[in-house]
Design a protein around this motif. Structure first.
Motif, PDB file in Angstrom:
ATOM      1  N   SER A   1       0.824  -1.212   0.000  1.00 32.84           N
ATOM      2  CA  SER A   1       0.000   0.000   0.000  1.00 32.84           C
ATOM      3  C   SER A   1       0.855   1.258   0.000  1.00 32.84           C
ATOM      4  O   SER A   1       1.746   1.406   0.846  1.00 32.84           O
ATOM      5  CB  SER A   1      -0.910  -0.003   1.226  1.00 32.84           C
ATOM      6  OG  SER A   1      -1.477   1.267   1.433  1.00 32.84           O
ATOM      7  N   PRO A   2       0.605   2.184  -0.915  1.00 29.20           N
ATOM      8  CA  PRO A   2       1.394   3.426  -0.947  1.00 29.20           C
ATOM      9  C   PRO A   2       1.317   4.218   0.347  1.00 29.20           C
ATOM     10  O   PRO A   2       2.315   4.799   0.785  1.00 29.20           O
ATOM     11  CB  PRO A   2       0.770   4.203  -2.113  1.00 29.20           C
ATOM     12  CG  PRO A   2       0.222   3.147  -3.012  1.00 29.20           C
ATOM     13  CD  PRO A   2      -0.293   2.089  -2.092  1.00 29.20           C
ATOM     14  N   ARG A   3       0.144   4.240   0.982  1.00 30.74           N
ATOM     15  CA  ARG A   3       0.045   5.021   2.210  1.00 30.74           C
ATOM     16  C   ARG A   3       0.852   4.379   3.345  1.00 30.74           C
ATOM     17  O   ARG A   3       1.421   5.098   4.177  1.00 30.74           O
ATOM     18  CB  ARG A   3      -1.417   5.221   2.611  1.00 30.74           C
ATOM     19  CG  ARG A   3      -2.173   3.982   2.993  1.00 30.74           C
ATOM     20  CD  ARG A   3      -3.620   4.321   3.326  1.00 30.74           C
ATOM     21  NE  ARG A   3      -4.331   4.818   2.166  1.00 30.74           N
ATOM     22  CZ  ARG A   3      -5.549   5.355   2.213  1.00 30.74           C
ATOM     23  NH1 ARG A   3      -6.178   5.468   3.372  1.00 30.74           N
ATOM     24  NH2 ARG A   3      -6.132   5.779   1.112  1.00 30.74           N
ATOM     25  N   VAL A   4       0.916   3.051   3.363  1.00 34.23           N
ATOM     26  CA  VAL A   4       1.724   2.366   4.374  1.00 34.23           C
ATOM     27  C   VAL A   4       3.206   2.633   4.130  1.00 34.23           C
ATOM     28  O   VAL A   4       3.960   2.945   5.059  1.00 34.23           O
ATOM     29  CB  VAL A   4       1.439   0.854   4.372  1.00 34.23           C
ATOM     30  CG1 VAL A   4       2.424   0.108   5.262  1.00 34.23           C
ATOM     31  CG2 VAL A   4       0.008   0.580   4.823  1.00 34.23           C
ATOM     32  N   ARG A   5       3.632   2.545   2.890  1.00 32.87           N
ATOM     33  CA  ARG A   5       5.047   2.761   2.579  1.00 32.87           C
ATOM     34  C   ARG A   5       5.436   4.219   2.820  1.00 32.87           C
ATOM     35  O   ARG A   5       6.569   4.511   3.218  1.00 32.87           O
ATOM     36  CB  ARG A   5       5.352   2.320   1.140  1.00 32.87           C
ATOM     37  CG  ARG A   5       5.066   0.849   0.897  1.00 32.87           C
ATOM     38  CD  ARG A   5       5.563   0.366  -0.448  1.00 32.87           C
ATOM     39  NE  ARG A   5       6.991   0.104  -0.435  1.00 32.87           N
ATOM     40  CZ  ARG A   5       7.547  -1.005   0.029  1.00 32.87           C
ATOM     41  NH1 ARG A   5       6.797  -1.963   0.549  1.00 32.87           N
ATOM     42  NH2 ARG A   5       8.861  -1.166  -0.016  1.00 32.87           N
ATOM     43  N   THR A   6       4.498   5.132   2.593  1.00 33.48           N
ATOM     44  CA  THR A   6       4.774   6.540   2.873  1.00 33.48           C
ATOM     45  C   THR A   6       4.922   6.772   4.368  1.00 33.48           C
ATOM     46  O   THR A   6       5.818   7.513   4.806  1.00 33.48           O
ATOM     47  CB  THR A   6       3.653   7.424   2.302  1.00 33.48           C
ATOM     48  OG1 THR A   6       3.588   7.247   0.883  1.00 33.48           O
ATOM     49  CG2 THR A   6       3.906   8.900   2.598  1.00 33.48           C
ATOM     50  N   ALA A   7       4.060   6.147   5.159  1.00 35.88           N
ATOM     51  CA  ALA A   7       4.175   6.267   6.614  1.00 35.88           C
ATOM     52  C   ALA A   7       5.530   5.734   7.083  1.00 35.88           C
ATOM     53  O   ALA A   7       6.223   6.376   7.893  1.00 35.88           O
ATOM     54  CB  ALA A   7       3.042   5.514   7.298  1.00 35.88           C
ATOM     55  N   ILE A   8       5.922   4.574   6.565  1.00 33.12           N
ATOM     56  CA  ILE A   8       7.213   3.986   6.952  1.00 33.12           C
ATOM     57  C   ILE A   8       8.361   4.905   6.535  1.00 33.12           C
ATOM     58  O   ILE A   8       9.346   5.058   7.265  1.00 33.12           O
ATOM     59  CB  ILE A   8       7.375   2.592   6.324  1.00 33.12           C
ATOM     60  CG1 ILE A   8       6.313   1.633   6.872  1.00 33.12           C
ATOM     61  CG2 ILE A   8       8.773   2.035   6.598  1.00 33.12           C
ATOM     62  CD1 ILE A   8       6.258   0.294   6.147  1.00 33.12           C
ATOM     63  N   GLY A   9       8.233   5.521   5.368  1.00 32.72           N
ATOM     64  CA  GLY A   9       9.256   6.468   4.926  1.00 32.72           C
ATOM     65  C   GLY A   9       9.447   7.599   5.917  1.00 32.72           C
ATOM     66  O   GLY A   9      10.574   8.018   6.204  1.00 32.72           O
ATOM     67  N   GLY A  10       8.328   8.099   6.462  1.00 30.83           N
ATOM     68  CA  GLY A  10       8.424   9.147   7.473  1.00 30.83           C
ATOM     69  C   GLY A  10       9.109   8.657   8.733  1.00 30.83           C
ATOM     70  O   GLY A  10       9.939   9.368   9.321  1.00 30.83           O
ATOM     71  N   TYR A  11       8.788   7.428   9.145  1.00 26.27           N
ATOM     72  CA  TYR A  11       9.416   6.878  10.349  1.00 26.27           C
ATOM     73  C   TYR A  11      10.933   6.804  10.195  1.00 26.27           C
ATOM     74  O   TYR A  11      11.681   7.197  11.097  1.00 26.27           O
ATOM     75  CB  TYR A  11       8.893   5.460  10.641  1.00 26.27           C
ATOM     76  CG  TYR A  11       7.407   5.340  10.825  1.00 26.27           C
ATOM     77  CD1 TYR A  11       6.634   6.431  11.231  1.00 26.27           C
ATOM     78  CD2 TYR A  11       6.755   4.134  10.588  1.00 26.27           C
ATOM     79  CE1 TYR A  11       5.256   6.307  11.387  1.00 26.27           C
ATOM     80  CE2 TYR A  11       5.386   4.002  10.758  1.00 26.27           C
ATOM     81  CZ  TYR A  11       4.640   5.090  11.150  1.00 26.27           C
ATOM     82  OH  TYR A  11       3.289   4.965  11.317  1.00 26.27           O
ATOM     83  N   ILE A  12      11.382   6.286   9.056  1.00 22.01           N
ATOM     84  CA  ILE A  12      12.825   6.064   8.905  1.00 22.01           C
ATOM     85  C   ILE A  12      13.575   7.377   8.703  1.00 22.01           C
ATOM     86  O   ILE A  12      14.756   7.488   9.064  1.00 22.01           O
ATOM     87  CB  ILE A  12      13.128   5.060   7.766  1.00 22.01           C
ATOM     88  CG1 ILE A  12      14.524   4.450   7.941  1.00 22.01           C
ATOM     89  CG2 ILE A  12      12.954   5.697   6.396  1.00 22.01           C
ATOM     90  CD1 ILE A  12      14.716   3.665   9.217  1.00 22.01           C
ATOM     91  N   ILE A  13      12.907   8.393   8.161  1.00 26.82           N
ATOM     92  CA  ILE A  13      13.540   9.713   8.076  1.00 26.82           C
ATOM     93  C   ILE A  13      13.786  10.265   9.475  1.00 26.82           C
ATOM     94  O   ILE A  13      14.875  10.784   9.778  1.00 26.82           O
ATOM     95  CB  ILE A  13      12.667  10.683   7.251  1.00 26.82           C
ATOM     96  CG1 ILE A  13      12.731  10.327   5.767  1.00 26.82           C
ATOM     97  CG2 ILE A  13      13.136  12.134   7.452  1.00 26.82           C
ATOM     98  CD1 ILE A  13      11.798  11.141   4.901  1.00 26.82           C
TER      99      ILE A  13
END
Length: 213
Positions: A72-84
């Motif tokens: 899911s794009p929204r899940v991967r976007t959320a994870i992207g924010g976490y790792i940043i």
């Protein structure tokens, strides 16, 4: 190519987690249960573990519920924010406070530099564009809020707080809650930035398709 790269990143993340568990500060705790609880109290560890799953499951089990979830794009976007946030907090605030050596140093490089860069590149190149709504910046806070609840509970139980800015025993609840408020605002800003990038890339893709059509 995408599948191979994702599996490679998943393996690298697992190697980083293994090294951190066996050669980091956690290795000094003899009891395996307490050592594991200590290890899982770090947001870095949780986020890298999630990334390992997010990279591997869409390849190994794409039709499973977990595989679809991590696609899911929204899940991967959320994870992207976490790792940043993980990478930024480590390099700006935490790295100057200690000097890891040997395999522990390799673990920190993997977890705070290599995996973040690799996942964000994957997000830029392979994530479907235009499917992440603005409110993702708020729903992405579910995991950090659950983590905060765990940290307070775990800290009250054991007296251990994984990060100096969350150390209730040292700073008090007032200062820690203020620090968490600042982090929450940073989380929202980072997620909004990623959604903005996503929507901008989606617009460019639509414009390119119309021009070619």
């Amino acid at each position: 190519m995408k599948a191979g790269l994702r599996l490679l990143v998943a393996v690298v993340a697992v190697v980083g987690l293994f090294l951190a568990f066996n050669y980091g500060l956690h290795a000094r705790i003899p009891d395996l249960l307490w050592r594991t609880l200590h290890f899982l109290s770090f947001f870095t560890i949780l986020t890298n573990g999630i990334i390992a799953l997010a990279m591997a499951l869409p390849v190994l089990a794409p039709e499973s519920a977990a595989g679809r979830f991590f696609t899911s794009p929204r899940v991967r976007t959320a994870i992207g924010g976490y790792i940043i946030i993980v990478a930024a907090v480590y390099h700006v605030m935490l790295a100057p406070l200690w000097d890891p050596k040997g395999l522990n140093l390799i673990a920190q490089i993997i977890l705070h530099t290599i995996v973040p860069i690799a996942f964000l590149l994957d997000w830029l190149v392979y994530t479907r564009r235009g499917e992440t709504p603005w409110h993702c910046a708020l729903t992405a806070l579910i995991l950090p809020f659950l983590y905060a609840a765990w940290i307070f509970a775990h800290g009250a139980w054991t007296g251990f707080y994984p990060y100096p800015f969350l150390d209730v025993a040292e700073l008090g609840y007032g200062q820690v809650l203020l620090n968490m408020t600042v982090l929450t605002v940073l989380f929202i800003c980072v997620e909004l930035l990623l959604v903005t990038i996503d929507k901008g890339l989606a617009a460019l893709q639509r414009g390119s398709a119309q021009t070619q059509g």
